[in-house]
Design a protein around this motif. Structure first.
Motif, short mmCIF file in Angstrom:
data_model
loop_
_atom_site.label_atom_id
_atom_site.label_comp_id
_atom_site.label_asym_id
_atom_site.label_seq_id
_atom_site.Cartn_x
_atom_site.Cartn_y
_atom_site.Cartn_z
N GLN A 220 -5.47 15.60 -0.26
CA GLN A 220 -6.73 15.18 -0.89
C GLN A 220 -7.59 16.41 -1.17
O GLN A 220 -7.57 17.37 -0.41
CB GLN A 220 -7.52 14.25 0.04
CG GLN A 220 -6.81 12.97 0.41
CD GLN A 220 -6.46 12.14 -0.81
OE1 GLN A 220 -5.32 11.75 -1.00
NE2 GLN A 220 -7.44 11.89 -1.66
N GLU B 110 1.44 5.57 11.08
CA GLU B 110 2.36 6.20 10.13
C GLU B 110 2.55 7.69 10.44
O GLU B 110 3.66 8.22 10.39
CB GLU B 110 1.78 6.02 8.72
CG GLU B 110 2.80 6.18 7.62
CD GLU B 110 2.18 5.88 6.25
OE1 GLU B 110 1.42 4.89 6.11
OE2 GLU B 110 2.47 6.64 5.31
N THR C 53 0.84 -1.21 0.00
CA THR C 53 0.00 0.00 0.00
C THR C 53 0.88 1.26 0.00
O THR C 53 1.89 1.30 0.70
CB THR C 53 -0.92 0.03 1.23
OG1 THR C 53 -0.10 -0.08 2.41
CG2 THR C 53 -1.93 -1.11 1.22
N ASP D 283 -3.77 2.34 11.01
CA ASP D 283 -2.59 2.40 10.12
C ASP D 283 -2.17 3.84 9.86
O ASP D 283 -0.99 4.16 9.89
CB ASP D 283 -2.89 1.73 8.76
CG ASP D 283 -2.90 0.21 8.88
OD1 ASP D 283 -2.49 -0.31 9.94
OD2 ASP D 283 -3.33 -0.45 7.92
N PHE D 284 -3.16 4.68 9.59
CA PHE D 284 -2.85 6.09 9.32
C PHE D 284 -2.17 6.72 10.52
O PHE D 284 -1.13 7.37 10.41
CB PHE D 284 -4.14 6.86 8.99
CG PHE D 284 -3.91 8.31 8.67
CD1 PHE D 284 -3.84 8.75 7.36
CD2 PHE D 284 -3.75 9.24 9.70
CE1 PHE D 284 -3.61 10.09 7.06
CE2 PHE D 284 -3.52 10.58 9.42
CZ PHE D 284 -3.45 11.00 8.10
N ASN E 221 -8.88 11.04 4.13
CA ASN E 221 -7.91 11.12 5.22
C ASN E 221 -8.52 10.75 6.57
O ASN E 221 -8.29 11.45 7.57
CB ASN E 221 -7.29 12.52 5.33
CG ASN E 221 -6.38 12.86 4.17
OD1 ASN E 221 -5.75 11.98 3.58
ND2 ASN E 221 -6.32 14.14 3.84
N MET F 262 -1.29 14.82 4.18
CA MET F 262 -2.07 13.62 4.46
C MET F 262 -2.66 13.18 3.13
O MET F 262 -3.31 13.98 2.45
CB MET F 262 -3.16 13.91 5.48
CG MET F 262 -2.60 14.40 6.82
SD MET F 262 -3.88 14.65 8.05
CE MET F 262 -4.53 16.24 7.55
N GLN F 263 -2.41 11.94 2.79
CA GLN F 263 -2.89 11.46 1.48
C GLN F 263 -3.43 10.04 1.59
O GLN F 263 -2.86 9.11 1.05
CB GLN F 263 -1.79 11.56 0.43
CG GLN F 263 -0.44 11.09 0.91
CD GLN F 263 0.64 11.27 -0.13
OE1 GLN F 263 0.64 12.24 -0.89
NE2 GLN F 263 1.58 10.34 -0.20
N SER F 264 -4.52 9.95 2.35
CA SER F 264 -5.17 8.66 2.50
C SER F 264 -6.58 8.76 1.92
O SER F 264 -7.51 9.21 2.59
CB SER F 264 -5.21 8.29 3.98
OG SER F 264 -5.77 7.02 4.15
N SER G 86 -9.29 16.42 7.01
CA SER G 86 -9.41 15.04 7.51
C SER G 86 -10.83 14.83 8.01
O SER G 86 -11.38 15.68 8.69
CB SER G 86 -8.43 14.77 8.65
OG SER G 86 -8.81 13.60 9.34
N LYS H 265 0.60 6.81 3.46
CA LYS H 265 -0.56 7.68 3.71
C LYS H 265 -0.12 9.09 4.08
O LYS H 265 -0.94 10.00 4.20
CB LYS H 265 -1.40 7.09 4.84
CG LYS H 265 -1.96 5.71 4.51
CD LYS H 265 -2.79 5.18 5.67
CE LYS H 265 -3.11 3.70 5.55
NZ LYS H 265 -3.56 3.27 4.23
#
Ligand code: CO8
Length: 260
Positions: free
Chosen positions: A58, A35, A1, A31-32, A26, A20-22, A63, A4
Motif C-alpha cells: 500500500q 492470513e 475477498t 482476518d489479516f 494494512n 501486506m495489501q489490506s 502498517s 490481504k
C-alpha cells in the motif's frame, strides 16, 4: 475477498518477500493476522526458505498497527480471540528461524512498529512524512509488557521509557538516531536495499545464526509463552472498560476529523 497478503518466493535465492495489501492502511484485523500467520508458518516450514522480507503493497503506510475497530465495541470473547492472534503474530515472527528484514516503506505506528521490531533488521524510507513508534499511550491504552520488552531489546531501557510514556512517533531520521531502525534509504530503494542486506545475512551459516538469535530472544519469548492466557485476560478486561472504550472512540473521531 482478495488476499490481504501476497508472497513472492524466489527459489534461487531462498528469499520470500511478503507484501501486506489490506487497503487502506494494512491495519491488523483478526482476518489479516490469521492470513499473515498462515503465510509465515508455511514459509517457516519450507526448508528452502531462509529469508523473509516484510513490506507494504500500500502507498504511504507500512502498517497502521492493530485494527482499532477490533478493539472497539466488541464482545469479550471476540477481543480474546483477536488478542491471541496478535500474540501469535509476535511469537511466530520474533522466534522465526528465517532471517527477517522489515522494508518499511511508509508509516508504522504501534502494532506496525512492533511487527518491524520483531525483524532482525529494519530499513526505512527516508521520507519525513512517515513516522514510527509505539504511540499506544496517545490512544489512552497501554503497550503490553512484550511490546515493551521488544522495544527495550532494540533501543535500550531509557529510550523505551521516554518513548512509551510519551507515546512518541519518530521521523525516520530520529528513528535512525535512537536505533529504532537500522538504515534509511530513498523510498524507491527500500526493497532493493533489503534484498542486498538479506544476501549478506545469508552468508552466515544458518545453524549458528539461528542458535544465536534464539539465545538473544528466548527469555523474552518465554515470558509470554508461559503467560499467554493471563495476558489475554488482562487485555480483555482492560480494553472492555468503559473509560478505555471512550478513549478509543475519541481517538477514532480525531482520526476522521484530521482527514475531513
Ligand atoms: N485501525 C482501524 N482503522 C484505521 C487505523 C487503525 N489502526 N488507522 C487508520 N484507520 C482508518 C482511518 O480511520 C481512515 O478511515 P476512513 O477512511 O473511514 O476515514 C482510513 O483508515 C485511512 O486513514 P487516514 O486517512 O488517517 O490515512 P493516512 O494515510 O492519512 O494516515 C496513518 C495513515 C498514519 C496510518 C494514520 O491512519 C494513523 O495514524 N492511524 C492510526 C494509527 C494508530 O494510532 N494505530 C494504533 C493502533 S493500537 C496498536 O496497534 C497496539 C495496541 C496495543 C493494545 C494494548 C491494549 C491493552
Amino acid at each position: 475477498t482478495p488476499p490481504k497478503i501476497s508472497v513472492d518466493f524466489d527459489q534461487s535465492t531462498g528469499v520470500a518477500v511478503m507484501y501486506m495489501q489490506s487497503p487502506p492502511v494494512n491495519s491488523l484485523s483478526l482476518d489479516f493476522l490469521t492470513e499473515f500467520c498462515i503465510n509465515v508458518e508455511k514459509l517457516e516450514m519450507d526448508k528452502s526458505c531462509r529469508g523473509l522480507i516484510i513490506t507494504s503493497g500500500q502507498p504511504k503506510v507500512f502498517s497502521a498497527g492493530l485494527d482499532i475497530m477490533e478493539m472497539y465495541g466488541k464482545s469479550p470473547e471476540r477481543c480474546g480471540e483477536f488478542w491471541k492472534a496478535v500474540q501469535d503474530m509476535w511469537l511466530k515472527l520474533y522466534s522465526s528461524n528465517m532471517v527477517t528484514i522489515a522494508a518499511i516503506n511508509g508509516s508504522s505506528p504501534a502494532g506496525g512498529c512492533l511487527m518491524s521490531l520483531t525483524c532482525d533488521y529494519r530499513i526505512m524510507a527516508d521520507n519525513p512524512r512517515y513516522s514510527i513508534g509505539l504511540n499506544e499511550t496517545q490512544l489512552g491504552i497501554v503497550a503490553p509488557f512484550w511490546f515493551k520488552d521488544t522495544m527495550t531489546n532494540t533501543v535500550g531501557h531509557r529510550t523505551t521509557e521516554i518513548s512509551l510514556e510519551l507515546g512518541l512517533l519518530y521521523s525516520p531520521s530520529e528513528a535512525l538516531k535512537i536505533g529504532l531502525v537500522d538504515q534509511l534509504v530513498p523510498e524507491d530503494q527500500v526493497l532493493a536495499t533489503a534484498t542486498q542486506n538479506m544476501s549478506k545475512w545469508l552468508t552466515v551459516p544458518d545453524h549458528a545464526r539461528q542458535i544465536t538469535k534464539s539465545m538473544m530472544r528466548k527469555p523474552t519469548i518465554d515470558k509470554l509463552t508461559s503467560n499467554r492466557e493471563a495476558d489475554v485476560q488482562n487485555f480483555v478486561s482492560f480494553i472492555t472498560k468503559d473509560s478505555i472504550q471512550k478513549s478509543l472512540r475519541m481517538y477514532l473521531e480525531m482520526l476522521k476529523k484530521k482527514r475531513g
